[in-house]
Scaffold this motif. Sequence first.
Motif, PDB file in Angstrom:
ATOM      1  N   SER A  72       1.725  -7.990  -3.625  1.00  0.00           N
ATOM      2  CA  SER A  72       2.110  -8.020  -2.215  1.00  0.00           C
ATOM      3  C   SER A  72       3.627  -8.092  -2.128  1.00  0.00           C
ATOM      4  CB  SER A  72       1.475  -9.226  -1.508  1.00  0.00           C
ATOM      5  OG  SER A  72       1.891 -10.431  -2.093  1.00  0.00           O
ATOM      6  N   GLY A 124       7.469  -2.910   0.971  1.00  0.00           N
ATOM      7  CA  GLY A 124       7.789  -2.482   2.320  1.00  0.00           C
ATOM      8  C   GLY A 124       8.988  -1.577   2.354  1.00  0.00           C
ATOM      9  N   THR A 174       2.089  -1.712  -5.076  1.00  0.00           N
ATOM     10  CA  THR A 174       2.648  -1.937  -3.746  1.00  0.00           C
ATOM     11  C   THR A 174       3.864  -1.023  -3.576  1.00  0.00           C
ATOM     12  OG1 THR A 174       3.434  -3.621  -2.176  1.00  0.00           O
ATOM     13  CG2 THR A 174       4.096  -3.902  -4.467  1.00  0.00           C
TER      14      THR A 174
END
Length: 114
Positions: free
Chosen positions: A7, A10, A108
């Motif tokens: 996680s 972005g 990710t």
Amino acid sequence: QVQLVESGGGLVQPGGSLRLSCAASGIIFSNSVMSWYRQAPGKERELVARITSGGTHYADSVKGRFTISRDNVKNTVYLQMNTLKPEDTAVYYCNAVEFTRSSWGQGTQVTVSS
């Protein structure tokens, strides 16, 4: 069953920071060599950073900007990424090697763009 869950990815502007986390289960975490790899479009997967009981290792391209660490109580490995560059854009994968067994997370996405 081994599970590695990443996680923290972005979209970030050049010069920014992100911290990736990888939570592990199904392994003896403290005995495992933990690594972060990345794969950019059209390129091979490459080692970014590794942490063992003996220390850490970094790819030349991230030395001084990225820091790998681990919490053996939380069974989690982290990758602190500072001064991010567009060329750091990739899917980042967590890897665990426990004895001879190698396991991968799902990845990710990290995108560095203005």
